[in-house]
Every structure is written in structure tokens, then in C-alpha cells.
Design a protein around this motif. Structure first.
Motif, PDB file in Angstrom:
ATOM      1  N   VAL A  41       0.837  -1.206   0.000  1.00  0.00           N
ATOM      2  CA  VAL A  41       0.000   0.000   0.000  1.00  0.00           C
ATOM      3  C   VAL A  41       0.870   1.252   0.000  1.00  0.00           C
ATOM      4  N   LEU A  45       0.402   3.938  -3.153  1.00  0.00           N
ATOM      5  CA  LEU A  45      -0.755   4.752  -2.768  1.00  0.00           C
ATOM      6  C   LEU A  45      -0.830   6.058  -3.551  1.00  0.00           C
ATOM      7  N   VAL A  48      -2.911   5.719  -6.982  1.00  0.00           N
ATOM      8  CA  VAL A  48      -4.300   5.261  -7.028  1.00  0.00           C
ATOM      9  C   VAL A  48      -5.158   6.223  -6.215  1.00  0.00           C
ATOM     10  N   MET A  51      -6.310   3.153  -1.267  1.00  0.00           N
ATOM     11  CA  MET A  51      -5.767   1.805  -1.092  1.00  0.00           C
ATOM     12  C   MET A  51      -5.486   1.582   0.378  1.00  0.00           C
ATOM     13  N   ILE A  66      -6.190  -6.544   0.358  1.00  0.00           N
ATOM     14  CA  ILE A  66      -5.973  -5.119   0.142  1.00  0.00           C
ATOM     15  C   ILE A  66      -7.119  -4.590  -0.712  1.00  0.00           C
ATOM     16  N   ASN A  67      -7.725  -3.505  -0.282  1.00  0.00           N
ATOM     17  CA  ASN A  67      -8.750  -2.824  -1.071  1.00  0.00           C
ATOM     18  C   ASN A  67      -8.084  -1.710  -1.857  1.00  0.00           C
ATOM     19  N   VAL A  68      -8.434  -1.598  -3.127  1.00  0.00           N
ATOM     20  CA  VAL A  68      -7.869  -0.541  -3.968  1.00  0.00           C
ATOM     21  C   VAL A  68      -8.958   0.058  -4.843  1.00  0.00           C
ATOM     22  N   THR A  70      -9.002   2.480  -8.121  1.00  0.00           N
ATOM     23  CA  THR A  70      -8.153   3.100  -9.130  1.00  0.00           C
ATOM     24  C   THR A  70      -8.604   4.530  -9.396  1.00  0.00           C
ATOM     25  N   ARG A  75     -13.275  -0.319  -8.142  1.00  0.00           N
ATOM     26  CA  ARG A  75     -12.882  -0.891  -6.852  1.00  0.00           C
ATOM     27  C   ARG A  75     -12.552  -2.370  -6.998  1.00  0.00           C
ATOM     28  N   LEU A 111      -1.533  -3.605 -11.063  1.00  0.00           N
ATOM     29  CA  LEU A 111      -2.160  -2.305 -11.296  1.00  0.00           C
ATOM     30  C   LEU A 111      -1.976  -1.846 -12.739  1.00  0.00           C
ATOM     31  N   TYR A 118      -3.159   4.609 -13.543  1.00  0.00           N
ATOM     32  CA  TYR A 118      -2.040   4.209 -12.681  1.00  0.00           C
ATOM     33  C   TYR A 118      -0.757   4.191 -13.513  1.00  0.00           C
TER      34      TYR A 118
END
Length: 139
Positions: A41, A45, A48, A51, A66-68, A70, A75, A111, A118
Motif C-alpha cells: 500500500v 498509494l 491510485v 488503497m 488489500i482494497n484498492v 483506481t 474498486r 495495477l 495508474y
């Protein structure tokens, strides 16, 4: 499995080396995936929209989530294991066992495959770092 160049290997003092949470793991084969996830992260970070390590899904020595989000506002929930990272759901704090996505060796590769924005932000940051190195070497 995909391999890629890690542009973050350029000289940069991130502070992780001095962090006592990470020092405890030096010289051991034990990996706490929550610590690995936090490092992931912190690495990307800036490139994005959002994250963070999931506080809902369980983290263990062998898995973390891990939540991300973009910059395109998509999501994802990512699974981090020794095999790498992969998308396990298309929303935060979810897993979908029916979803069969490939593992990526690095967060950069994952990513890069998910987010053109990104790729652009990361590429620009890399270019700025290279230009700074060139400027430093000329002075």
C-alpha cells in the motif's frame, strides 16, 4: 508468471529499514502478510485514488487482503499470498470464489493491467525520479 522491472528500486530512503515492526523479521523465513500488505500500500498509494489493508477480511501469516480504488473509480479487493497478488472481487472487503484471476508477481504488474491512469501516474513519477538522478549526477 509475469515479471517486471521494479522502478522503485531506484535509490530512495523509504524508512522501512528503520521501522521496528519490520526489523523483527530480518533474518527469518516468516512473513507476516499484513506487514507485506502495508508495504505494498505504501509503495503505490500515490498512484491510485484509495488503497488500504482490509480490516474486515482476515489477515494471517500466509494471506492478506488489500482494497484498492483506481483513479478510474473502479474498486477491487486483492489477495496477497506467497504466490503473488490477484483480484478476488470487484468491490472492497469481498471475495468471490467463482472469480479465477491470474496471480501477478508484483503490485506494479497487477495495477498496470487494471488501470491506465495508474500506468500514467507511475510512469510520470519514474520519469521525475530519473530526471532528478540525472540532475544530481551532473552537479
Amino acid at each position: 508468471m509475469e515479471t517486471d522491472c521494479n522502478p522503485m528500486e531506484l535509490p530512495n530512503n523509504t524508512g522501512f529499514e528503520e521501522d521496528s515492526d519490520y526489523r523483527d523479521f530480518e533474518g527469518t523465513d516468516v512473513k507476516d502478510m499484513r506487514l507485506e500488505a502495508e508495504a505494498v500500500v505504501n509503495d503505490v498509494l500515490f498512484a491510485v485514488s484509495n488503497m488500504f489493508v482490509s480490516k474486515t477480511l482476515p489477515c494471517a501469516e500466509d494471506v492478506a487482503y488489500i482494497n484498492v480504488e483506481t483513479r478510474e473509480r473502479n474498486r477491487y479487493c486483492l489477495e496477497l499470498t506467497e504466490a503473488g497478488l490477484r483480484v478476488v472481487a470487484y468491490d472492497f472487503d469481498q471475495t468471490d470464489d467463482r472469480l479465477q484471476t491470474p496471480y501477478h508477481e508484483t503490485v506494479y504488474s497487477l495495477l498496470d493491467s487494471l488501470s491506465p491512469a495508474y500506468r500514467e501516474v507511475f510512469g510520470n513519477a519514474l520519469l521525475q525520479r530519473l530526471e532528478a538522478l540525472k540532475k544530481d549526477s551532473q552537479s
